[in-house]
Scaffold this motif. Structure first.
Motif, mmCIF file in Angstrom:
data_model
loop_
_atom_site.group_PDB
_atom_site.id
_atom_site.type_symbol
_atom_site.label_atom_id
_atom_site.label_comp_id
_atom_site.label_asym_id
_atom_site.label_seq_id
_atom_site.Cartn_x
_atom_site.Cartn_y
_atom_site.Cartn_z
ATOM 1 N N MET A 1 0.832 -1.181 0.000
ATOM 2 C CA MET A 1 0.000 0.000 0.000
ATOM 3 C C MET A 1 0.881 1.250 0.000
ATOM 4 S SD MET A 1 -3.147 -1.132 0.119
ATOM 5 C CE MET A 1 -4.109 0.225 0.668
ATOM 6 N N LYS A 2 0.534 2.167 -0.852
ATOM 7 C CA LYS A 2 1.269 3.422 -0.933
ATOM 8 C C LYS A 2 0.644 4.419 0.049
ATOM 9 C CE LYS A 2 1.358 6.748 -4.334
ATOM 10 N NZ LYS A 2 1.090 7.094 -5.701
ATOM 11 N N PRO A 3 1.432 4.991 0.966
ATOM 12 C CA PRO A 3 0.860 5.947 1.917
ATOM 13 C C PRO A 3 0.367 7.211 1.217
ATOM 14 C CG PRO A 3 3.225 5.664 2.305
ATOM 15 C CD PRO A 3 2.853 4.778 1.159
ATOM 16 N N TYR A 4 -0.592 7.861 1.820
ATOM 17 C CA TYR A 4 -1.180 9.079 1.281
ATOM 18 C C TYR A 4 -0.279 10.271 1.593
ATOM 19 C CZ TYR A 4 -4.654 12.670 0.346
ATOM 20 O OH TYR A 4 -5.318 13.755 -0.157
ATOM 21 N N LYS A 5 -0.056 11.140 0.613
ATOM 22 C CA LYS A 5 0.773 12.336 0.778
ATOM 23 C C LYS A 5 -0.121 13.571 0.711
ATOM 24 C CE LYS A 5 5.186 10.837 0.233
ATOM 25 N NZ LYS A 5 6.271 11.145 1.115
ATOM 26 N N ASP B 1 -8.440 7.163 0.067
ATOM 27 C CA ASP B 1 -7.353 6.678 -0.778
ATOM 28 C C ASP B 1 -6.998 5.233 -0.432
ATOM 29 O OD1 ASP B 1 -5.029 7.249 -2.684
ATOM 30 O OD2 ASP B 1 -3.951 6.693 -0.856
ATOM 31 N N TYR B 2 -6.932 4.934 0.849
ATOM 32 C CA TYR B 2 -6.600 3.584 1.334
ATOM 33 C C TYR B 2 -7.599 2.557 0.797
ATOM 34 C CZ TYR B 2 -5.829 -0.107 4.872
ATOM 35 O OH TYR B 2 -5.587 -1.294 5.519
ATOM 36 N N GLN C 1 -7.129 1.978 -2.868
ATOM 37 C CA GLN C 1 -5.948 1.146 -3.118
ATOM 38 C C GLN C 1 -6.223 -0.322 -2.784
ATOM 39 O OE1 GLN C 1 -1.886 2.381 -2.206
ATOM 40 N NE2 GLN C 1 -2.759 4.303 -1.452
ATOM 41 N N THR D 1 3.109 12.541 5.193
ATOM 42 C CA THR D 1 2.703 11.221 4.733
ATOM 43 C C THR D 1 1.748 10.681 5.784
ATOM 44 O OG1 THR D 1 4.813 10.847 3.623
ATOM 45 C CG2 THR D 1 3.528 8.885 4.212
ATOM 46 N N GLU E 1 0.053 7.436 7.094
ATOM 47 C CA GLU E 1 -0.044 5.977 7.113
ATOM 48 C C GLU E 1 -1.440 5.629 7.626
ATOM 49 O OE1 GLU E 1 2.253 3.753 6.219
ATOM 50 O OE2 GLU E 1 4.030 5.018 6.024
ATOM 51 N N ASP F 1 7.383 14.674 6.312
ATOM 52 C CA ASP F 1 8.442 14.275 5.386
ATOM 53 C C ASP F 1 9.756 14.960 5.756
ATOM 54 O OD1 ASP F 1 6.466 12.824 4.155
ATOM 55 O OD2 ASP F 1 6.619 13.831 2.213
#
Length: 141
Positions: free
Chosen positions: A1-5, A34-35, A38, A73, A75, A95
């Motif tokens: 899973m790509k974390p949300y920015k 977003d999670y 995904q 970011t 998580e 970040d």
């Protein structure tokens, strides 16, 4: 899973350039949406099946300030799930510092359009399995 920015916008800050506390709740929602997308099933698909997921409660622990122009970011993870209720956890990580600046959770239930509670295992196995997998993934980290 790509974390949300998320890059902090000027309107999200107070006169001192510090993010106003209410914005973290908005970021939680952005990250949760977003999670789920995904994971393969978003809110739009849930609502197409007549399943709504209202927020029952929100908690946020503000550990450090985030300022205008910084990028964070978020998580996102399934913290608890029992087929009827869902708890989603969040960690807002700068970040710039790589430190957690806010931790939070949102608690949800599942209802139909008439407001009656639903058990996802009986109503929509696809969503039930998605949240079970999310919970297992988090526990195995």
């Amino acid at each position: 899973m790509k974390p949300y920015k998320h890059k902090v916008q000027y309107y999200e800050t107070d006169q001192m350039g510090i993010v106003h506390h209410s914005n973290y709740i908005r970021w939680f929602e952005e990250a949760r949406t977003d999670y789920m997308e995904q994971m393969g099933l978003g809110y739009d698909q849930m609502e197409e099946k007549g399943i709504l997921s209202p927020v029952l409660s929100v908690e946020a622990d503000y550990l450090r300030m985030v300022h205008f122009g910084e990028t964070v970011t978020i998580e996102t993870f399934v913290k608890e799930y029992n087929g009827i209720k869902l708890t989603v956890g969040y960690e807002v990580i700068s970040d710039k510092t790589q430190m957690v600046h806010c931790r939070g959770i949102t608690r949800h239930c599942f209802i139909n359009r008439e407001g009656k509670p639903l058990a996802l295992k009986q109503t929509c196995l696809e969503f039930h399995n998605m949240f079970v997998k999310g919970l297992e993934d988090h526990k195995n980290k």
